[in-house]
Enzyme design. Structure first.
Site, PDB file in Angstrom:
ATOM      1  N   TYR A   1      19.791 109.828  78.060  1.00 54.94           N
ATOM      2  CA  TYR A   1      19.065 110.808  77.235  1.00 54.94           C
ATOM      3  C   TYR A   1      18.126 111.628  78.116  1.00 54.94           C
ATOM      4  O   TYR A   1      18.150 112.858  78.104  1.00 54.94           O
ATOM      5  CB  TYR A   1      18.279 110.090  76.141  1.00 54.94           C
TER       6      TYR A   1
ATOM      7  N   ASP B   1      30.954 120.085  66.784  1.00 54.53           N
ATOM      8  CA  ASP B   1      30.310 119.325  67.863  1.00 54.53           C
ATOM      9  C   ASP B   1      30.030 120.294  69.014  1.00 54.53           C
ATOM     10  O   ASP B   1      30.963 120.919  69.537  1.00 54.53           O
ATOM     11  CB  ASP B   1      31.243 118.191  68.319  1.00 54.53           C
TER      12      ASP B   1
ATOM     13  N   ASP C   1      26.393 121.279  62.955  1.00 56.10           N
ATOM     14  CA  ASP C   1      26.118 119.845  63.153  1.00 56.10           C
ATOM     15  C   ASP C   1      27.441 119.091  63.162  1.00 56.10           C
ATOM     16  O   ASP C   1      28.362 119.440  62.419  1.00 56.10           O
ATOM     17  CB  ASP C   1      25.218 119.325  62.025  1.00 56.10           C
TER      18      ASP C   1
ATOM     19  N   LYS D   1      23.510 134.053  75.250  1.00 54.13           N
ATOM     20  CA  LYS D   1      23.718 135.158  76.194  1.00 54.13           C
ATOM     21  C   LYS D   1      24.623 136.226  75.586  1.00 54.13           C
ATOM     22  O   LYS D   1      24.324 137.422  75.630  1.00 54.13           O
ATOM     23  CB  LYS D   1      24.338 134.598  77.474  1.00 54.13           C
TER      24      LYS D   1
END
Ligand code: UDP
Length: 312
Positions: free
Chosen positions: A145, A56, A32, A105
């Site tokens: 958003y 981040d 976070d 992945k």
């Protein structure tokens, strides 16, 4: 037991997810940037199986240990936050999702994208099934958003189809519960804070717009079921109980016993008029149903608040 990495793990939904996975006996790595998440949300998760990384997701993610699941929840989910940080919102949805998919992945982990009912925009189909493509204004204030999440869905499907990554997409409808920030800006935390402070409840517009509110425990149960399924296509998770915002304000007044009045303020630009999940797919694929109705969820949320007079 499996290891899960949760981006946005110190946020509202992320912290509940970390808690649920730890309760299953999983190892959990929480990532976070603490922009809207907080250490207070995860301080009770003091467990050898839990690790926190301050990071981040718009920067590449490197984790040494093997992972079984990558849950990508990092986002600025509240309108006041994504309108305050529009570029960051776009970067989290694009670079952030790219990095989280790349990690999945590399680790051969199952990837879960926390998408949103906002992909349906101001819907012209009601209730919204997953087959509906939506009605989004790409250049409006909510576009940073909505389009970030729509891009994230496209990227996730491309990693699934072209790169063979095992992916799933959950479309999350309005969710509430303990640990939402009182100043989060969304309807339920606003109304609860206002009611407890005996200040007017601010209903935007005439309050006839609708939303369908899901209690956080129901949402997290659906998300974990989706992770455990092999499903790749989007699945709506939300509570089909639909309320006008005026009805929601009245439900908060009833739950708190507050003497507050209701006042009306300007309706935000592009505020969707209606929203209700069609959860046929969640029922069929996951055997999932929400269990907690709005009055019970409000009661539980209220009981978690320090300013609840009933606790004083
Ligand atoms: N809303 C409101 N008063 C508030 C906060 C929100 O009337 O203090 C309205 C808002 O305009 C929207 C609905 O409540 O119609 C849900 O808003 P929220 O920000 O919770 O979520 P979203 O718009 O993303 O569904």
């Amino acid at each position: 037991m499996p290891t899960s990495l949760v981006t946005g793990g110190a946020g509202f939904l992320g912290s509940h997810l970390c808690e649920a996975l730890l309760a299953q006996g999983q190892r959990v790595i929480c990532l976070d940037n603490l922009e809207t998440g907080s250490l207070a949300n995860i301080e009770h998760l003091r467990d050898d199986a839990f690790a926190f990384i301050h990071h981040d997701v718009s920067e590449p993610i490197a984790v040494a240990e093997p992972l079984d699941f990558v849950y990508h929840l990092a986002a600025l989910a509240s309108p006041i936050d994504y309108m305050r940080l529009p570029l960051h919102s776009l970067k989290t949805g694009s670079y952030g999702t790219h990095h989280a998919l790349g990690l999945a992945k590399w680790k051969r982990a199952r990837f879960l994208l926390a998408s949103t009912s906002e992909v349906y925009g101001d819907p012209e189909v009601h209730p919204q099934p997953e087959t509906y493509w939506g009605n989004v204004n790409p250049i409006g204030p909510r576009g940073v958003y909505d389009e970030a999440k729509r891009y994230a869905e496209a990227l996730t499907m491309a990693y699934n189809r072209q790169q063979g990554v095992d992916t799933g997409i959950i479309r999350i409808f309005n969710t509430y519960g303990p640990r939402m920030r009182p100043n989060d800006g969304r309807a339920i935390p606003n109304f609860l804070s206002q009611a407890l402070a005996e200040k007017p409840l601010t209903v935007y517009g005439d309050g006839s717009q609708t939303r369908s509110f899901c209690y956080v425990d129901d949402l997290i149960r659906g998300l974990v079921l989706l992770a455990e399924s092999g499903e790749h296509l989007p699945v709506n998770i939300g509570n089909p109980g639909e309320y006008t915002i005026l009805q929601l304000a009245e439900a908060v007044l009833a739950a708190t016993g507050s003497p507050s009045q209701i006042v009306h303020e300007a309706l935000p630009i592009d505020d969707p008029q209606v929203r209700q999940p069609d959860i046929t797919r969640a029922r069929q694929i996951l055997g999932w149903e929400p269990e907690i109705p709005l009055d019970e969820g409000l009661r539980r949320t209220l009981a978690s608040l320090p300013r609840n007079p009933a606790r004083a």
